[in-house]
Design a protein around this motif. Structure first.
Motif, PDB file in Angstrom:
ATOM      1  N   GLY A  95       0.819  -1.216   0.000  1.00  0.00           N
ATOM      2  CA  GLY A  95       0.000   0.000   0.000  1.00  0.00           C
ATOM      3  C   GLY A  95       0.844   1.253   0.000  1.00  0.00           C
ATOM      4  N   ILE A  96       2.126   1.128   0.376  1.00  0.00           N
ATOM      5  CA  ILE A  96       3.019   2.288   0.360  1.00  0.00           C
ATOM      6  C   ILE A  96       3.824   2.250  -0.946  1.00  0.00           C
ATOM      7  CG2 ILE A  96       4.920   3.490   1.544  1.00  0.00           C
ATOM      8  CD1 ILE A  96       2.268   3.513   3.086  1.00  0.00           C
ATOM      9  N   SER A  97       3.416   3.098  -1.892  1.00  0.00           N
ATOM     10  CA  SER A  97       4.075   3.184  -3.212  1.00  0.00           C
ATOM     11  C   SER A  97       4.185   1.826  -3.903  1.00  0.00           C
ATOM     12  CB  SER A  97       5.473   3.810  -3.097  1.00  0.00           C
ATOM     13  OG  SER A  97       5.387   5.128  -2.659  1.00  0.00           O
ATOM     14  N   PRO A 120       7.711  -3.263   8.471  1.00  0.00           N
ATOM     15  CA  PRO A 120       8.731  -2.407   7.862  1.00  0.00           C
ATOM     16  C   PRO A 120       8.200  -1.555   6.714  1.00  0.00           C
ATOM     17  CG  PRO A 120       9.406  -4.730   7.840  1.00  0.00           C
ATOM     18  CD  PRO A 120       7.990  -4.689   8.301  1.00  0.00           C
ATOM     19  N   THR A 121       8.737  -0.358   6.614  1.00  0.00           N
ATOM     20  CA  THR A 121       8.494   0.513   5.465  1.00  0.00           C
ATOM     21  C   THR A 121       9.695   1.444   5.365  1.00  0.00           C
ATOM     22  OG1 THR A 121       6.814   1.806   4.343  1.00  0.00           O
ATOM     23  CG2 THR A 121       7.163   2.355   6.650  1.00  0.00           C
ATOM     24  N   ALA A 122      10.148   1.747   4.150  1.00  0.00           N
ATOM     25  CA  ALA A 122      11.472   2.385   4.001  1.00  0.00           C
ATOM     26  C   ALA A 122      11.527   3.823   4.499  1.00  0.00           C
ATOM     27  CB  ALA A 122      11.895   2.323   2.532  1.00  0.00           C
ATOM     28  N   PHE A 123      10.424   4.582   4.361  1.00  0.00           N
ATOM     29  CA  PHE A 123      10.578   6.002   4.674  1.00  0.00           C
ATOM     30  C   PHE A 123      10.686   6.283   6.167  1.00  0.00           C
ATOM     31  CE2 PHE A 123       5.912   5.693   4.604  1.00  0.00           C
ATOM     32  CZ  PHE A 123       5.548   6.435   5.718  1.00  0.00           C
ATOM     33  N   LEU A 166      10.811  11.268   0.253  1.00  0.00           N
ATOM     34  CA  LEU A 166      10.349  10.785  -1.051  1.00  0.00           C
ATOM     35  C   LEU A 166      11.216   9.623  -1.520  1.00  0.00           C
ATOM     36  CD1 LEU A 166      12.251  12.391  -3.524  1.00  0.00           C
ATOM     37  CD2 LEU A 166      11.084  14.242  -2.384  1.00  0.00           C
ATOM     38  N   TYR A 167      10.618   8.799  -2.358  1.00  0.00           N
ATOM     39  CA  TYR A 167      11.334   7.653  -2.916  1.00  0.00           C
ATOM     40  C   TYR A 167      11.929   8.036  -4.264  1.00  0.00           C
ATOM     41  CZ  TYR A 167       9.209   4.474   0.523  1.00  0.00           C
ATOM     42  OH  TYR A 167       8.848   3.840   1.680  1.00  0.00           O
ATOM     43  N   GLU A 168      13.102   7.496  -4.556  1.00  0.00           N
ATOM     44  CA  GLU A 168      13.713   7.762  -5.855  1.00  0.00           C
ATOM     45  C   GLU A 168      14.583   6.589  -6.259  1.00  0.00           C
ATOM     46  OE1 GLU A 168      13.537   8.555  -8.761  1.00  0.00           O
ATOM     47  OE2 GLU A 168      13.271  10.699  -8.411  1.00  0.00           O
ATOM     48  N   GLU A 195      19.943   1.829   0.735  1.00  0.00           N
ATOM     49  CA  GLU A 195      20.106   0.426   1.117  1.00  0.00           C
ATOM     50  C   GLU A 195      19.841   0.179   2.611  1.00  0.00           C
ATOM     51  OE1 GLU A 195      19.884  -0.872  -1.874  1.00  0.00           O
ATOM     52  OE2 GLU A 195      21.611  -2.204  -1.677  1.00  0.00           O
ATOM     53  N   LEU A 196      18.764   0.758   3.101  1.00  0.00           N
ATOM     54  CA  LEU A 196      18.443   0.643   4.525  1.00  0.00           C
ATOM     55  C   LEU A 196      18.303  -0.811   4.931  1.00  0.00           C
ATOM     56  CD1 LEU A 196      15.891   3.564   4.573  1.00  0.00           C
ATOM     57  CD2 LEU A 196      17.996   3.460   5.945  1.00  0.00           C
ATOM     58  N   SER A 197      18.885  -1.143   6.043  1.00  0.00           N
ATOM     59  CA  SER A 197      18.874  -2.480   6.651  1.00  0.00           C
ATOM     60  C   SER A 197      19.614  -3.528   5.811  1.00  0.00           C
ATOM     61  CB  SER A 197      17.440  -2.959   6.954  1.00  0.00           C
ATOM     62  OG  SER A 197      16.795  -3.421   5.782  1.00  0.00           O
ATOM     63  N   GLU A 223      18.726   1.127  -3.431  1.00  0.00           N
ATOM     64  CA  GLU A 223      17.413   1.724  -3.181  1.00  0.00           C
ATOM     65  C   GLU A 223      17.563   2.949  -2.286  1.00  0.00           C
ATOM     66  OE1 GLU A 223      14.031  -1.111  -3.643  1.00  0.00           O
ATOM     67  OE2 GLU A 223      15.273  -2.130  -2.163  1.00  0.00           O
ATOM     68  N   ILE A 224      16.735   3.943  -2.566  1.00  0.00           N
ATOM     69  CA  ILE A 224      17.009   5.267  -1.995  1.00  0.00           C
ATOM     70  C   ILE A 224      15.763   5.972  -1.474  1.00  0.00           C
ATOM     71  CG2 ILE A 224      17.691   7.624  -2.691  1.00  0.00           C
ATOM     72  CD1 ILE A 224      19.635   5.996  -4.676  1.00  0.00           C
ATOM     73  N   VAL A 225      15.923   6.588  -0.305  1.00  0.00           N
ATOM     74  CA  VAL A 225      14.912   7.529   0.194  1.00  0.00           C
ATOM     75  C   VAL A 225      15.608   8.882   0.358  1.00  0.00           C
ATOM     76  CG1 VAL A 225      13.220   8.058   1.983  1.00  0.00           C
ATOM     77  CG2 VAL A 225      13.812   5.663   1.514  1.00  0.00           C
TER      78      VAL A 225
HETATM   79  N1  SAM Z   1       6.204  -0.712   0.008  1.00  0.00           N
HETATM   80  C1  SAM Z   1       7.540  -0.181   0.180  1.00  0.00           C
HETATM   81  C2  SAM Z   1       7.651   0.485   1.542  1.00  0.00           C
HETATM   82  O1  SAM Z   1       6.815   0.193   2.413  1.00  0.00           O
HETATM   83  O2  SAM Z   1       8.569   1.278   1.759  1.00  0.00           O
HETATM   84  C3  SAM Z   1       7.961   0.736  -0.947  1.00  0.00           C
HETATM   85  C4  SAM Z   1       7.866   0.118  -2.301  1.00  0.00           C
HETATM   86  S1  SAM Z   1       8.442   1.174  -3.584  1.00  0.00           S
HETATM   87  C5  SAM Z   1       7.963   0.222  -4.984  1.00  0.00           C
HETATM   88  C6  SAM Z   1      10.178   0.873  -3.589  1.00  0.00           C
HETATM   89  C7  SAM Z   1      10.983   2.109  -3.144  1.00  0.00           C
HETATM   90  O3  SAM Z   1      11.072   2.133  -1.712  1.00  0.00           O
HETATM   91  C8  SAM Z   1      12.417   2.077  -3.612  1.00  0.00           C
HETATM   92  O4  SAM Z   1      12.543   2.585  -4.929  1.00  0.00           O
HETATM   93  C9  SAM Z   1      13.093   2.983  -2.608  1.00  0.00           C
HETATM   94  O5  SAM Z   1      12.854   4.335  -2.929  1.00  0.00           O
HETATM   95  C10 SAM Z   1      12.333   2.616  -1.325  1.00  0.00           C
HETATM   96  N2  SAM Z   1      13.030   1.534  -0.629  1.00  0.00           N
HETATM   97  C11 SAM Z   1      12.639   0.251  -0.504  1.00  0.00           C
HETATM   98  N3  SAM Z   1      13.542  -0.450   0.216  1.00  0.00           N
HETATM   99  C12 SAM Z   1      14.521   0.414   0.559  1.00  0.00           C
HETATM  100  C13 SAM Z   1      15.747   0.288   1.289  1.00  0.00           C
HETATM  101  N4  SAM Z   1      16.119  -0.865   1.807  1.00  0.00           N
HETATM  102  N5  SAM Z   1      16.505   1.400   1.450  1.00  0.00           N
HETATM  103  C14 SAM Z   1      16.124   2.580   0.915  1.00  0.00           C
HETATM  104  N6  SAM Z   1      14.987   2.749   0.216  1.00  0.00           N
HETATM  105  C15 SAM Z   1      14.202   1.688   0.033  1.00  0.00           C
END
Ligand code: SAM
Length: 316
Positions: A95-97, A120-123, A166-168, A195-197, A223-225
């Motif tokens: 549900g998150i992006s 877990p969720t990245a932001f 924001l996600y990128e 690359e969180l976690s 992966e980036i926030v």
């Molecule tokens: N549902 C996911 C959440 O709860 O965060 C997000 C899914 S979205 C398709 C994927 C994006 O989340 C990535 O492009 C990146 O921006 C972010 N993301 C996911 N895992 C990450 C990580 N380990 N470190 C940093 N950003 C991450």
């Protein structure tokens, strides 16, 4: 019977949105594992990826694929056939992006009971690790890639009186940092969490101009926030200072330093001449300034490009 009524035929059916790790495979709750074990079927955005997670935890529940392209057509049948469906996306909270929100809406419409497990969720770690004030924040998800909608969202972030996450993607990071520097001002504090976690987790903190230069010089991977601080003088701004939105726009014109940072970053990506000028204008820089910046920064590898008769930037 009306299948969309809350007391319709699917009222005894349950959809559980199950968060999965964003990196480290151990980041999954006991309740999430119990759900994945006991449900009738696990619907997954990518079954191969989710199989790795289920195998690691010794879970043999059958998997079916439900991704952004198939939810509308396949989900009603999956939800009707199975009394308890668990849904997992590629990573984090469904549900998150990702397509989880669409599935939840569809299930609610069909009268299926929906539950969302916390996880877990990245932001969230990115916000906390940024060191910026997070008692109030906005989550922007992915920005539109170009056009008016992107400019409007950048302007909203520039004017925001609270921190924004924001996600990128790695390939678009330098362009987005440069656009943010142009919109918010080069000195706006920010952080890039990567690359969180995971094994190569990093968090870079600094001004948007500094981050822009860092990642233009050494492109990011993984992966980036991106986390951006509040506008100067906003109630959430830890720095205090004058109440100018972003500090970058005075009297409606873009600060030259912000324009310089953007032009440098875009030139480092290979833009020059008319393309560079257009990119600068698209970021909100007025025509004359964009022209001057394109002339100053738009040299390919420092040499003068071949003349282009249609190009009036002075670069060709
Ligand atoms: N549902 C996911 C959440 O709860 O965060 C997000 C899914 S979205 C398709 C994927 C994006 O989340 C990535 O492009 C990146 O921006 C972010 N993301 C996911 N895992 C990450 C990580 N380990 N470190 C940093 N950003 C991450």
């Amino acid at each position: 019977m009306n299948p969309t009524a809350p007391d319709g035929p699917l009222r005894d059916h349950l959809l559980t949105l199950v968060p999965t790790p964003i990196g480290h495979l151990d980041d999954i709750t006991l309740r999430a594992l119990a759900t994945l074990r006991s449900c009738d079927v696990v619907a997954a955005e990518d079954t191969r990826r989710s199989r790795v997670l289920l195998d690691r935890h010794g879970i043999a529940t059958p998997l079916v694929r439900l991704d952004a392209h198939t939810i509308a057509t396949r989900a009603p049948a999956v939800l009707a056939r199975h009394r308890h469906v668990a849904y997992v996306t590629d990573a984090g909270t469904p549900g998150i992006s990702d397509p989880g929100a669409e599935l939840a809406r569809l299930a609610i419409g069909l009268g299926v009971r929906v539950e969302a497990l916390p996880g877990p969720t990245a932001f969230v770690p990115a916000l906390v690790l940024s060191g910026l004030p997070v008692h109030r924040f906005a989550f922007e998800g992915f920005l539109p890639r170009k056009g008016r909608e992107r400019r409007a969202r950048l302007a909203a972030i520039a004017a925001s009186d609270h921190t924004t996450a924001l996600y990128e993607s790695a390939v678009r990071l330098t362009a987005t940092l440069a656009d943010l520097a142009a919109a918010c001002g080069p000195e706006r504090p920010a952080a890039v969490a990567r690359e969180l976690s995971k094994r190569f987790e990093t968090v870079e903190r600094g001004s948007l101009a500094a981050l822009s230069e860092t990642f233009a010089a050494v492109p990011a991977r993984g992966e980036i926030v991106v986390v951006v601080g509040a506008a100067t003088g906003g109630p959430d701004d830890a720095r205090g200072g004058a109440a100018l939105p972003g500090g970058a726009r005075e009297g409606g014109t873009l600060d030259l330093e912000a324009g310089e940072a953007l032009a440098r970053a875009r030139a480092a990506e290979g833009l020059w001449g008319r393309e560079l000028r257009a990119a600068l204008e698209e970021a909100g820089i007025d025509r004359d300034t964009a022209y001057r910046l394109a002339v100053r920064h738009g040299r390919r590898g420092g040499s003068r490009p071949e003349p282009d008769p249609e190009d009036d930037t002075g670069d060709g």
